[in-house]
Design a protein around this motif. Sequence first.
Motif, PDB file in Angstrom:
ATOM      1  N   VAL A  36       0.665  -1.166   0.141  1.00  0.00           N
ATOM      2  CA  VAL A  36      -0.075   0.045  -0.014  1.00  0.00           C
ATOM      3  C   VAL A  36       0.897   1.398   0.098  1.00  0.00           C
ATOM      4  O   VAL A  36       1.990   1.353   0.461  1.00  0.00           O
ATOM      5  N   PHE A  37       0.268   2.331  -0.470  1.00  0.00           N
ATOM      6  CA  PHE A  37       1.156   3.636  -0.247  1.00  0.00           C
ATOM      7  C   PHE A  37       0.420   4.117   1.209  1.00  0.00           C
ATOM      8  O   PHE A  37      -0.595   3.825   1.613  1.00  0.00           O
TER       9      PHE A  37
ATOM     10  N   GLU B  71      -6.839   2.852   8.243  1.00  0.00           N
ATOM     11  CA  GLU B  71      -6.975   2.267   6.941  1.00  0.00           C
ATOM     12  C   GLU B  71      -7.130   3.546   5.649  1.00  0.00           C
ATOM     13  O   GLU B  71      -6.737   3.482   4.760  1.00  0.00           O
ATOM     14  N   ARG B  72      -7.734   4.710   6.286  1.00  0.00           N
ATOM     15  CA  ARG B  72      -7.770   6.023   5.384  1.00  0.00           C
ATOM     16  C   ARG B  72      -6.418   6.359   5.042  1.00  0.00           C
ATOM     17  O   ARG B  72      -6.535   7.131   3.809  1.00  0.00           O
TER      18      ARG B  72
ATOM     19  N   ALA C 271      -3.826   4.500   3.989  1.00  0.00           N
ATOM     20  CA  ALA C 271      -3.578   3.680   3.123  1.00  0.00           C
ATOM     21  C   ALA C 271      -4.228   3.346   1.945  1.00  0.00           C
ATOM     22  O   ALA C 271      -5.339   3.393   1.911  1.00  0.00           O
ATOM     23  N   ILE C 272      -3.335   3.401   0.890  1.00  0.00           N
ATOM     24  CA  ILE C 272      -3.956   3.243  -0.495  1.00  0.00           C
ATOM     25  C   ILE C 272      -3.325   2.333  -1.277  1.00  0.00           C
ATOM     26  O   ILE C 272      -1.908   2.092  -1.628  1.00  0.00           O
ATOM     27  N   LYS C 273      -4.130   1.242  -1.738  1.00  0.00           N
ATOM     28  CA  LYS C 273      -3.613  -0.208  -2.312  1.00  0.00           C
ATOM     29  C   LYS C 273      -2.999   0.358  -3.614  1.00  0.00           C
ATOM     30  O   LYS C 273      -3.509   1.123  -4.484  1.00  0.00           O
TER      31      LYS C 273
ATOM     32  N   ILE D  31       5.045   9.185  -3.576  1.00  0.00           N
ATOM     33  CA  ILE D  31       4.373   9.295  -2.332  1.00  0.00           C
ATOM     34  C   ILE D  31       5.305  10.410  -1.525  1.00  0.00           C
ATOM     35  O   ILE D  31       4.737  11.095  -0.889  1.00  0.00           O
TER      36      ILE D  31
ATOM     37  N   VAL E 218      -5.067  12.854   1.572  1.00  0.00           N
ATOM     38  CA  VAL E 218      -5.294  11.547   0.949  1.00  0.00           C
ATOM     39  C   VAL E 218      -6.280  11.590  -0.169  1.00  0.00           C
ATOM     40  O   VAL E 218      -6.463  10.977  -1.032  1.00  0.00           O
TER      41      VAL E 218
ATOM     42  N   VAL F 104      -5.122  11.669  -3.760  1.00  0.00           N
ATOM     43  CA  VAL F 104      -4.308  10.873  -4.405  1.00  0.00           C
ATOM     44  C   VAL F 104      -5.240   9.930  -5.007  1.00  0.00           C
ATOM     45  O   VAL F 104      -6.089   9.161  -4.390  1.00  0.00           O
ATOM     46  N   VAL F 105      -5.178   9.953  -6.392  1.00  0.00           N
ATOM     47  CA  VAL F 105      -6.183   8.863  -7.020  1.00  0.00           C
ATOM     48  C   VAL F 105      -5.275   8.158  -8.072  1.00  0.00           C
ATOM     49  O   VAL F 105      -4.237   8.648  -8.918  1.00  0.00           O
ATOM     50  N   LEU F 106      -5.329   6.936  -7.931  1.00  0.00           N
ATOM     51  CA  LEU F 106      -4.548   5.982  -8.817  1.00  0.00           C
ATOM     52  C   LEU F 106      -5.310   5.271  -9.889  1.00  0.00           C
ATOM     53  O   LEU F 106      -6.408   4.822  -9.581  1.00  0.00           O
TER      54      LEU F 106
END
Length: 251
Positions: free
Chosen positions: A20-21, A83-84, A86-88, A102, A244, A247-249
Amino acid sequence: MPASPVGKKKFSSLQPIPLVFVLLLLVLTNVTVLCVLYRKTGRENLCEEGYQGTYLGPAAGIWGKDPHHEHGGCMSKVMRIEERFAIKLPDTLPPEVACPLICGGGTVFEAIVDYVESGKSVAIASIGGLGTAAIRFARLFGGQVTALSRSEAKRGGAMKAGAHFFEACLGDVDKMANLAGKFDVILDTNPTNPDIGPYMGMLKINGTYCKVGIPAASDMNFTYAWIPTIFTQKKIAGSIHTQVGQVVLRD
C-alpha cells in the motif's frame, strides 16, 4: 508505528495488506479545534501545530519537533495505521516507482493541483528530486514548464523530465531580472531561505510564488515589500504534502 491508545475496544477489521501507499505525514495527536475542522473537510495535511512524519524519522530531522516522537521508528517493514491513510497499489505499479511518488511526488502535488492550469507558464525552481517530480506533474497538468537552476548541470535531466525550457539563473540577480514578468507560477523546491525579491520579479501580474522546500527551523523568516505585492496582486504561498483525497490511482 503503535496506534493511539484505544482502551479495551476491539477491532474486527484489522488485516495485513502487503503493498500500500502510506502518506508521508500524519497530523499530531494533540490538535487544536481548527485542526479538527481541517480533518473533517478532508484536509488532514493541514494543522498549525505541524505534523508527525511517518517516515521522516524521529523529529523529522532539522525541521522536526523536540522532543522526538515517543514511538520513534523510520522505514519500518510493518506499520499499523488507520486504513484511510493506506492506498492500495495497483498491480501495474511497482513499489520502486510508487515510493518516490508518495514522498517527493506527494510533496509537490498539492501545489500543482492548486496553482497549475493548462496553458499557464510554470517555473520549477531547483531541480533535485522534488523539482524533477514537479516538472513531470506540471507538464501532465498542461503547464508550459521552465526549469530554473544555478548552472547548466541539470539541463539534460530537466528536459528529459519534461521541461519545455531551462534557465541557469538562480542566485544571479541580473539573469533572474531578464525573466521579469514571465511566469504565472513559480514553485520553489529548494530547502533554503532565499531573497524572494528576484523570484517575485519573475512573476506576471497576479502570479503566485509557492514554497514547498522547507528551510531549516533556525532560518524561517523572510521579508518583502507590501507596495509591489498590493499593486501587482502577486501572491506568496506555501504548500505541504498532499492529503489522502488528492491521491487517485489509475491502472
